[in-house]
Design a protein around this motif. Structure first.
Motif, PDB file in Angstrom:
ATOM      1  N   LYS A   1       0.811  -1.220   0.000  1.00 40.71           N
ATOM      2  CA  LYS A   1       0.000   0.000   0.000  1.00 40.71           C
ATOM      3  C   LYS A   1       0.838   1.261   0.000  1.00 40.71           C
ATOM      4  O   LYS A   1       0.347   2.333  -0.344  1.00 40.71           O
TER       5      LYS A   1
ATOM      6  N   THR B   1       2.900   3.514  -1.920  1.00 46.21           N
ATOM      7  CA  THR B   1       2.731   3.595  -3.377  1.00 46.21           C
ATOM      8  C   THR B   1       3.910   3.063  -4.187  1.00 46.21           C
ATOM      9  O   THR B   1       3.727   2.371  -5.179  1.00 46.21           O
TER      10      THR B   1
ATOM     11  N   GLU C   1       4.050  -0.813  -4.794  1.00 51.51           N
ATOM     12  CA  GLU C   1       2.875  -1.464  -5.377  1.00 51.51           C
ATOM     13  C   GLU C   1       3.230  -2.745  -6.112  1.00 51.51           C
ATOM     14  O   GLU C   1       2.449  -3.703  -6.144  1.00 51.51           O
TER      15      GLU C   1
ATOM     16  N   GLN D   1       0.354   7.795   0.349  1.00 50.53           N
ATOM     17  CA  GLN D   1       1.470   8.673   0.014  1.00 50.53           C
ATOM     18  C   GLN D   1       1.812   9.605   1.166  1.00 50.53           C
ATOM     19  O   GLN D   1       2.966   9.963   1.368  1.00 50.53           O
TER      20      GLN D   1
END
Length: 499
Positions: free
Chosen positions: A414, A416, A419, A494
């Motif tokens: 999770k 970013t 991923e 983020q």
């Protein structure tokens, strides 16, 4: 297969400076898997003052290497693949207090940030000796039955230490102008060619743009590439982006999951436009679609999928058999590389068999007796256990108490830039589904549930407790902050990266 390769790298499998059984089996598996060319021995030493020992490298400094080359080449050739090696002198990019305790040497007396070594400036007689060492090493490659070799002029080795004004401050015929700084590499390749003749493949790995202030520019490196190619010194160029003078630069030149796929392909393509010899390229080409496009559009002649073959050495065989969905894709985690720089051997974060070919098969054989198996836990450990059991032909039931398979890897993904980690459970889930594993989500495996299946085998793969659970048990989790953290993780990951 003849458009796909694995570039020279250093998995730290060398033993006593030789590519012995473990090293050979690792590359043989790629040959079994359908690759056209596999290259080994990243940074293989041609001289005693470029020690092989710091990272369990290969030494090509004397004829004792010949029987190992002969055995290695025969092993790979029997599967229809070709085998090459990378030769180098590390210059200042090594340690003085290793193996023979000889001074570190370079074009000039400069310090290399990564190794922290301060070099002695090479004298003419030493330059002549190293040139002869390269030629003798090339001869050994040919006599050992290898199909070719490349020299390393990338990542800050001796040849590109001469090229770069940052490390070459000489005022003689080897310093000053770019033409003079190219001289050492020309002498090396000329001597190698004279040693092996025109019918033996010699190439060069080099950067197409160092992307470093004061370093070699794209224009400089295209000038070098075209000059060496026009002289007939090299039969191919293996182009990378970046360099490796320090840890940050090295990380950029070995792009991990935070980078897009094939980030430096345009650099290789720019060199190809200017030369008439084949161009190879590697750097985070993780999937066959990207590799196919790179070749089909004319950016390169061969695409290197090196870390991709660490994740799945049979990827070409699977493609030709129409099983592309079965390819385990590299996620760019970097575990294989990170281990080397802390003095360990290269292993894969998701393929346990890589590097362990002598004891662990990549292709799972059927068991003599079919059994009933239960796996408790649907994280990546449980999924891998279920996959292998099912490949063995056993009847497998997998219990997972949540509504998702993948465990804590899904949480890690999770963030970013991580991923790509989702590729690990995605492949495992697809495999266990194809193999007919009975997957029971939202089901806690208590004693009764397990006993009802009368299993012959039970594997507990419930993993560890999260930090959150440990914190609650210790009584120091702030409930308000914890809820805020979980909300951010779910909705705005983020922000956590920025924090």
């Amino acid at each position: 297969r003849n458009r796909v390769m694995s570039t020279s790298h250093a998995p730290s499998y060398g033993k006593d400076g030789k590519p012995q059984q473990r090293y050979q089996l690792y590359h043989e598996e790629k040959a079994k898997g359908g690759i056209g060319l596999t290259m080994f021995g990243g940074s293989s030493s041609v001289a005693l003052d470029s020690p092989a020992s710091p990272w369990n490298q290969i030494s090509v400094a004397d004829d004792s290497i010949l029987p190992f080359f002969q055995e290695f080449s025969e092993r790979v050739h029997r599967h229809g693949a070709k085998l090459m090696i990378q030769l180098t002198h590390m210059g200042r990019r090594t340690k003085w207090d290793a193996e023979h305790w000889l001074p570190v040497k370079s074009a000039s007396a400069t310090r290399e940030p990564a190794s922290r070594s301060v070099a002695k400036e090479l004298e003419q007689e030493e330059i002549d000796r190293i040139v002869a060492d390269f030629a003798a090493a090339a001869r050994r490659c040919k006599e050992g039955g290898l199909d070719g070799c490349e020299i390393s002029a990338a990542h800050g080795h001796l040849v590109d230490q001469f090229w770069s004004a940052l490390s070459n401050r000489r005022s003689d015929k080897y310093g000053g102008s770019l033409e003079n700084r190219m001289r050492f590499g020309i002498e090396v390749l000329t001597a190698m060619r004279e040693a092996v003749g025109d019918d033996y493949v010699i190439g060069m790995r080099m950067s197409g743009d160092e992307m470093l202030e004061g370093g070699l520019t794209a224009e400089d490196l295209i000038t070098i590439a075209t000059d060496y190619a026009d002289r007939g010194l090299v039969d191919f160029l293996n182009i990378i982006g970046g360099q490796a003078r320090d840890h940050i630069a090295h990380a950029v030149s070995l792009p991990n999951m935070a980078f897009p796929v094939a980030p430096y392909l345009p650099i290789a393509s720019a060199v190809k436009r200017e030369v008439d010899i084949p161009i190879f390229h590697a750097q985070r080409v993780t999937d066959l679609a990207t590799g196919a496009r790179a070749v089909a559009e004319g950016h390169v002649d061969m695409i290197a999928m090196t870390r991709a073959h660490i994740a799945d050495p049979h990827l070409i065989k699977k493609l030709t058999e129409g099983r592309a969905d079965d390819i385990r894709q590299c996620v760019g985690y970097g575990y294989c590389i990170d281990r080397i720089y802390i003095g360990k051997d290269a292993l894969c974060i998701q393929n346990a068999a890589t590097g362990r070919e002598a004891t662990m098969p990549h292709v799972i054989e059927k068991a003599a007796t079919k059994k009933t198996a239960v796996v408790v836990g649907g994280g990546v450990g449980g999924l891998e256990a279920a996959r292998v059991l099912a490949e063995r032909g056993h009847q497998v039931t997998l219990f997972e108490k949540t509504d998702k398979l993948g465990g804590q890897v899904l949480t890690a993904a999770k963030a970013t830039w991580r991923e790509a980690l989702t590729g690990i459970p995605r492949w495992l889930v697809s495999q266990v589904q194809k193999l007919g594993v009975d997957i029971r989500l939202n089901t806690e495996a208590d004693d009764a549930a397990i006993a009802a299946l009368s299993p012959d085998i039970v594997i507990m793969a419930t993993g560890g407790l999260s930090h959150q659970v440990h914190g609650e048990r210790a009584g120091f989790i702030n409930e308000e902050w914890d809820n805020e953290f979980l909300e951010l993780l779910e909705k705005e990951p983020q922000k956590l990266v920025d924090m």
